[in-house]
Design a protein around this motif. Structure first.
Motif, short mmCIF file in Angstrom:
data_model
loop_
_atom_site.label_atom_id
_atom_site.label_comp_id
_atom_site.label_asym_id
_atom_site.label_seq_id
_atom_site.Cartn_x
_atom_site.Cartn_y
_atom_site.Cartn_z
N ALA A 245 0.80 -1.22 0.00
CA ALA A 245 0.00 0.00 0.00
C ALA A 245 0.83 1.27 0.00
O ALA A 245 0.41 2.30 -0.53
CB ALA A 245 -0.93 0.01 1.22
N LEU A 246 2.04 1.22 0.59
CA LEU A 246 2.81 2.45 0.73
C LEU A 246 4.28 2.14 0.94
O LEU A 246 4.64 1.19 1.64
CB LEU A 246 2.29 3.25 1.95
CG LEU A 246 2.96 4.58 2.27
CD1 LEU A 246 2.73 5.60 1.16
CD2 LEU A 246 2.43 5.12 3.60
N ARG A 247 5.13 2.92 0.27
CA ARG A 247 6.57 2.88 0.52
C ARG A 247 7.04 4.28 0.85
O ARG A 247 6.75 5.23 0.10
CB ARG A 247 7.35 2.36 -0.69
CG ARG A 247 8.86 2.31 -0.46
CD ARG A 247 9.63 1.89 -1.71
NE ARG A 247 11.06 1.75 -1.45
CZ ARG A 247 11.94 2.76 -1.52
NH1 ARG A 247 11.51 3.98 -1.85
NH2 ARG A 247 13.22 2.54 -1.27
N ILE A 248 7.72 4.44 1.99
CA ILE A 248 8.19 5.75 2.43
C ILE A 248 9.72 5.75 2.47
O ILE A 248 10.31 5.06 3.31
CB ILE A 248 7.65 6.10 3.83
CG1 ILE A 248 6.12 6.05 3.85
CG2 ILE A 248 8.14 7.47 4.25
CD1 ILE A 248 5.53 6.26 5.23
N PRO A 249 10.39 6.48 1.58
CA PRO A 249 11.85 6.67 1.73
C PRO A 249 12.07 7.51 2.98
O PRO A 249 11.82 8.72 2.98
CB PRO A 249 12.24 7.43 0.46
CG PRO A 249 11.06 7.30 -0.47
CD PRO A 249 9.86 7.18 0.41
N SER A 250 12.53 6.89 4.05
CA SER A 250 12.36 7.53 5.36
C SER A 250 13.63 7.99 6.06
O SER A 250 13.58 8.94 6.84
CB SER A 250 11.62 6.56 6.30
OG SER A 250 12.24 5.28 6.29
N HIS A 251 14.75 7.33 5.82
CA HIS A 251 15.97 7.66 6.57
C HIS A 251 17.17 7.66 5.64
O HIS A 251 17.06 7.31 4.45
CB HIS A 251 16.19 6.65 7.70
CG HIS A 251 15.23 6.80 8.84
ND1 HIS A 251 15.49 7.58 9.95
CD2 HIS A 251 14.00 6.25 9.05
CE1 HIS A 251 14.47 7.50 10.79
NE2 HIS A 251 13.56 6.71 10.27
#
Length: 392
Positions: A245-251
């Protein structure tokens, strides 16, 4: 384990922005932690007020168990017995003498261990592809013996669903697997005795080992999974629709830990080898494309995160040999710059070396945590930390 305290006031007349807003008298130390968890701890572990009244002009002292026993015999509290807080206060003065005791012996290292929410089950995952679920209420009998599928290096995480029907496990691969742990058979060998359904977190045509998953957790309604990965991102998988549902490039480095903040599942906490804890609000991420807030305080990478479940507090464990308690109301909108070089002037690998002695007393110059707990070791692997079930 010791707890270091420091003044968290933020220039608003002596009140901490993350606290209850109660003003403290002159007799209260300046380092007093004025927040919900500190207040609850005091209420749940302090002796009866008739035994702990302070002498005017003097600070309170610890009440001895002998004095408490005399007070109980004299019925000072009017109850004729110890309260749960009295019991906690007495027990906190002593170290356990019964234990530890051996429950099981395996041929490989245990990388994951966790109680279920109600404490009735205990999950242990081992390096050589085995997961065991023990029934605590039934004398720690093995309830499920699971042989994992498509294992790469080790089982990095394992998590029970809220209804304790399913278990998800991850490895250094973008594919996680789900197994039904309520089936009649004790043995569960992947795709031999039972089906272990694979869920692919890879985007497009990534190769099988394009990245690994360090942490995977169910949402409180059991409808979604959230995962932390070695490609510096967070993933959310919709179990109802069986899709990513979602991929977050986070760090800026490996994301070692992730969890949902509360039962709404809108807010996610993450922790990374970049030393930062971040807060993500899915309701505004699509438009903003960035974290709702950042929390600074660890000097080394973060190994685990656990939410209190109230959408406000969480704890993190770090390779700087410290657990930190956070209140997201104290988070910053962003963090600029890196840790000053004088705070990281040593070459160290937590997998192979002991933590430098001189680094144990270092404190981040911009620490936003409410409290820091030390006395344990975070070495060799990603050591976990959890709130007590009674605190949730």
């Amino acid at each position: 384990m010791t707890r270091s305290r420091k003044d968290r006031n933020t220039g608003d007349g002596g009140r901490g922005s993350g606290g209850l807003g109660t003003s403290q008298g002159d007799n209260v130390p300046s380092g007093y932690l004025d927040h919900d968890i500190a207040q609850l701890t005091k209420l749940r572990s302090g002796p009866n007020e008739f035994l702990s009244r302070a002498i005017p002009g003097k600070s309170k002292v610890l009440v001895s168990p002998v004095k408490m026993l005399l007070g109980r015999e004299g019925n000072y509290s009017g109850r004729g017995r110890f309260s749960s807080a009295d019991n906690c206060h007495v027990l906190s003065r002593y170290l356990p003498v019964n234990g530890p005791r051996k429950i099981d012996t395996m041929q490989s290292c245990a990388y994951v261990s966790q109680f279920s929410e109600d404490g009735s089950l205990f999950v242990a995952a081992y390096q050589e592809s085995e997961i065991r679920i023990y029934n605590v209420d039934n004398g720690w009998k093995v309830q499920k013996d699971i042989r994992a599928k498509s294992l790469r290096w080790t089982i990095t995480d394992a998590s029970l669903s809220p209804d304790q029907r399913l278990l998800v496990y991850s490895s250094m691969s973008p594919v996680v697997h789900i197994v039904n742990v309520t089936s009649a058979a004790t043995e569960s060998h992947a795709n031999i005795t039972e089906i272990h359904e694979g869920l692919d977190f890879a985007v497009d045509d990534d190769s099988e080992y394009s990245f690994g998953i360090f942490s995977v957790k169910f949402s409180t309604d059991g409808r979604e999974l959230v995962a932390a990965s070695s490609d510096d991102a967070i993933y959310v998988y919709d179990l109802q629709e069986n899709r990513l549902a979602l991929r977050i490039p986070s760090h800026k480095s490996h994301v070692n830990a992730v969890c949902f903040a509360d039962e709404s599942c809108n807010v996610i906490y993450s922790g990374s080898d970049d030393t930062l804890c971040k807060v993500w609000d899915r309701r505004c991420f699509v438009t903003k494309g960035e974290a709702a807030g950042v929390l600074n305080g660890h000097l080394e990478g973060i190994t685990f995160i656990d939410s209190r479940g109230d959408g406000r507090y969480f704890i993190s464990n770090g390779k700087d040999q410290a657990i930190k308690l956070w209140d997201i109301r104290k988070m910053s909108s962003n963090i600029t710059g890196s840790i000053p070089v004088q705070y990281r002037d040593y070459d160290w690998d937590y997998r192979l070396m002991e933590y430098p002695t001189h680094a144990r007393n270092l404190v981040h110059p911009n620490d936003q945590s409410l409290a820091t707990y030390k006395g344990h070791s975070v070495l060799r692997t990603l050591i976990r930390c959890y709130f007590s079930p009674a605190y949730r």
